[in-house]
Design an enzyme around this catalytic site. Structure first.
Site, short mmCIF file in Angstrom:
data_model
loop_
_atom_site.label_atom_id
_atom_site.label_comp_id
_atom_site.label_asym_id
_atom_site.label_seq_id
_atom_site.Cartn_x
_atom_site.Cartn_y
_atom_site.Cartn_z
N TYR A 165 0.82 -1.22 0.00
CA TYR A 165 0.00 0.00 0.00
C TYR A 165 0.86 1.27 0.00
O TYR A 165 0.69 2.16 -0.84
CB TYR A 165 -0.92 -0.01 1.22
CG TYR A 165 -1.79 1.21 1.33
CD1 TYR A 165 -2.91 1.37 0.53
CD2 TYR A 165 -1.47 2.23 2.24
CE1 TYR A 165 -3.70 2.50 0.62
CE2 TYR A 165 -2.25 3.36 2.34
CZ TYR A 165 -3.37 3.50 1.53
OH TYR A 165 -4.14 4.63 1.62
N ASP B 154 0.27 7.25 10.21
CA ASP B 154 1.25 6.23 10.61
C ASP B 154 2.66 6.54 10.13
O ASP B 154 3.63 6.02 10.69
CB ASP B 154 0.79 4.84 10.13
CG ASP B 154 0.54 4.78 8.63
OD1 ASP B 154 1.48 4.98 7.85
OD2 ASP B 154 -0.62 4.53 8.24
N GLU C 36 -2.56 15.38 9.46
CA GLU C 36 -3.27 14.22 10.04
C GLU C 36 -4.19 14.74 11.13
O GLU C 36 -3.76 15.52 11.98
CB GLU C 36 -2.25 13.22 10.59
CG GLU C 36 -2.79 12.20 11.59
CD GLU C 36 -3.83 11.23 11.01
OE1 GLU C 36 -3.59 10.68 9.92
OE2 GLU C 36 -4.89 11.05 11.66
N GLY D 136 -7.79 17.93 7.43
CA GLY D 136 -7.22 18.04 6.08
C GLY D 136 -8.03 18.96 5.18
O GLY D 136 -7.46 19.68 4.34
N ASP E 299 -4.07 9.69 1.93
CA ASP E 299 -4.00 8.35 2.52
C ASP E 299 -5.08 8.26 3.59
O ASP E 299 -4.81 8.41 4.78
CB ASP E 299 -2.60 8.14 3.11
CG ASP E 299 -2.49 6.82 3.85
OD1 ASP E 299 -3.37 5.95 3.69
OD2 ASP E 299 -1.50 6.65 4.60
N SER E 300 -6.30 8.01 3.15
CA SER E 300 -7.43 8.07 4.07
C SER E 300 -7.94 6.69 4.42
O SER E 300 -7.66 5.71 3.73
CB SER E 300 -8.57 8.86 3.42
OG SER E 300 -9.13 8.10 2.37
N ASP F 241 -11.66 4.51 5.26
CA ASP F 241 -12.89 4.40 4.46
C ASP F 241 -13.84 5.58 4.68
O ASP F 241 -13.74 6.27 5.70
CB ASP F 241 -13.61 3.09 4.82
CG ASP F 241 -12.80 1.87 4.41
OD1 ASP F 241 -12.23 1.88 3.31
OD2 ASP F 241 -12.73 0.92 5.21
N TYR G 85 -6.48 -6.17 3.29
CA TYR G 85 -7.60 -5.26 3.00
C TYR G 85 -8.75 -6.09 2.41
O TYR G 85 -8.51 -7.08 1.73
CB TYR G 85 -7.18 -4.16 2.03
CG TYR G 85 -6.28 -3.09 2.64
CD1 TYR G 85 -6.04 -3.05 4.01
CD2 TYR G 85 -5.68 -2.13 1.86
CE1 TYR G 85 -5.23 -2.07 4.56
CE2 TYR G 85 -4.86 -1.15 2.40
CZ TYR G 85 -4.64 -1.12 3.76
OH TYR G 85 -3.84 -0.16 4.31
#
Lengths: 332, 332
Positions: free
Chosen positions: A104, A129, A149, A181, A199-200, A202, A268
């Site tokens: 990812y 992260d 973030e 954001g 980079d979200s 769901d 995922y």
């Protein structure tokens, strides 16, 4: 309204959930009324149950729970799994495992950054992260990396439990902004960034605004002419209705190129995750043919960590879609 | 010995299983001492637990069990799932679901058949459900299709519950041989087939011989010069040690080209499945560039069912591997 469509998709999924009785039958609640994911299936296994993928669940065997907390935005859990290393879970959904996070992080980062010459200013939305930062840092042309973030606890937890991911924060080019954001982007001067990476999680919970039209409009404004955006864009097997809406929005807003790419991530749902890759009006961007190949050796020296997943061949291959998905995406 | 290596891999996986205590803790046994997969997790869900993928399990919600039986070779189950249609399970492992079988059947068939001009004689080993036959039948150049399936009950169950898959048997070019694929191949005159497709289950149970060197030698003998074989070859995320052995064997036996390709199948462990594609000495075969593209409209008229997954772009993309897999496979 286009900007309501992602919501509609979630509502549809929630309806499915109710029809299937997933939430009632499968997720127990703990004493505080929070979902108790650990004990919901086999004792000692974590099971990922969500209205976003009704009727199925992936489970990992838990060796030890390392962290459980509740931030202002979500439930956060870290556990040691028996075969996937440490696992980060937000609101019951797996975000990263040590075993497969490379796929990812490398793809969401290098698909956009290898598609334009000399990216200098990069913005990461989400990605608390630090894994995307780690990958952006491989690009020696990059001079400045902003990350926005919303949840400080995600950053702290990652630094504590995922040092090989959070290592991205150690790069001196990185500036961390803790906040929303959407608001951050609105305040960005026009044409600031060469690339924006979204980079979200769901579109349920804190990330839902990141799938809507006004957000994409802000992204387009923040990019220079011929700048690029890459956003997490769900699974072709599970979420074609969400993807349809995102593609339709992006075709209206981004006047350069608009493409969908995808990759494998075993933990995922459905085993794949996709990305929307768009460019603004300006110098044309051909995402399928990377003009800025990342030199494996140079990147290895800089980051002291070889690329595990990404290469130029898999970059181009990521844009080849199964016929059922191609038909829908190209019709938008 | 190379032909023992696949066994060794399974032994290693079994050892992992014992270390993790998966079988003891997670799979209940029924009164006859068989694993009781349906009740092993939450009531009403089927969970796929195996020493081939220790520490993880994918679960599907069961609407209704349609069939449970025990053949001479394996346990066979069919259930109606809530979101993946009907599901065929052999010895506790998902073989096909109506929702995603297209990806596997189309790729395992058209990767080999689109790589050579005018395939005429095709042999399918395994594939008792009939889905590969359905796909082979799209090729108008094909004159004869042999299928050798060991388990007649799989054929019968597929015809009863999966008419859109078993439809492959209705093609007049098909001859079904119920028996052992290894013995069948040994009796085949040298150079008989243009293509052999090995649609096997995992190398535990009835399919284990199909992963060993003597079997590959028989396949090579049964193929014409420049003929092709495509075999189910597990997951790059889970089974690199098995894949290494298969690749090493194939490089010794097939003097044409030897390639690994892969595709997404959400209900297979790790969400992907791979294929070994090899050709015998003779007219060279460049698997990555299909010379025999399948005409979507022609194939649709012939089979009355459009291709859902396969196209020429995804054919070539299937040979692009993540760096971690490429490194191992190319070193063999």
């Amino acid at each position: 309204m286009a900007e309501e469509s992602a919501d509609m998709s979630v509502k549809r999924a929630k309806q499915d959930e109710e029809d299937n009785g997933v939430s009632e039958s499968a997720v127990d609640m703990d004493k505080e009324g929070n979902p108790d994911y650990i004990s919901s299936l086999i004792p000692g296994w974590f099971s990922e149950i969500s209205p976003m993928w009704p009727g199925e669940a992936h489970s990992l065997k838990v060796e030890k729970i390392l962290f459980q907390g509740k931030s202002d935005y979500q439930n956060i859990m870290v556990f040691q799994s028996s075969t996937y290393g440490k696992v980060l879970v937000l609101d019951g959904v797996i975000q990263i495992t040590e075993r497969d996070e490379c796929a990812y992080q490398e793809m969401i980062t290098h698909l956009p950054l290898c598609s334009i010459p000399n990216p200098k200013k990069v913005l990461v939305i989400g990605g608390g992260d630090g894994g995307v930062l780690r990958e952006v840092a491989r690009h020696s042309s990059v001079e400045h990396i902003d990350i926005c973030e919303i949840d400080k606890m995600v950053v702290d937890v990652s630094k504590q439990f995922f040092p090989d991911v959070a290592v991205g924060y150690e790069d001196p080019r990185v500036t961390l902004h803790v906040g929303d954001g959407v608001a951050f982007l609105k305040a960005v001067p026009e044409g600031t960034y060469d690339a924006v990476i979204v980079d979200s999680s769901d579109p349920i919970g804190p990330a839902q605004e990141l799938f809507k039209k006004p957000f994409f409009e802000s992204v387009a404004k923040a990019l220079r002419p011929g700048g690029v955006v890459c956003t997490q864009a769900e699974s072709i097997w599970l979420h074609m209705h969400i993807i349809e809406d995102i593609v339709a929005n992006c075709r209206q807003i981004f006047k350069g190129s608009v493409n969908y790419a995808w990759t494998t991530v075993p933990t995922y749902p459905s085993g794949v995750i996709g990305f929307m890759l768009c460019s603004t009006e300006g110098p044309p961007v051909d995402f399928k043919h990377p003009v800025n190949p990342i030199d494996a050796e140079e990147s290895q020296i800089k980051s002291k960590r070889p690329l595990k997943f990404y290469n130029s061949e898999i970059h181009s291959a990521a844009f080849c879609l199964p016929s059922f998905a191609k038909k829908v995406i190209e019709s938008k």
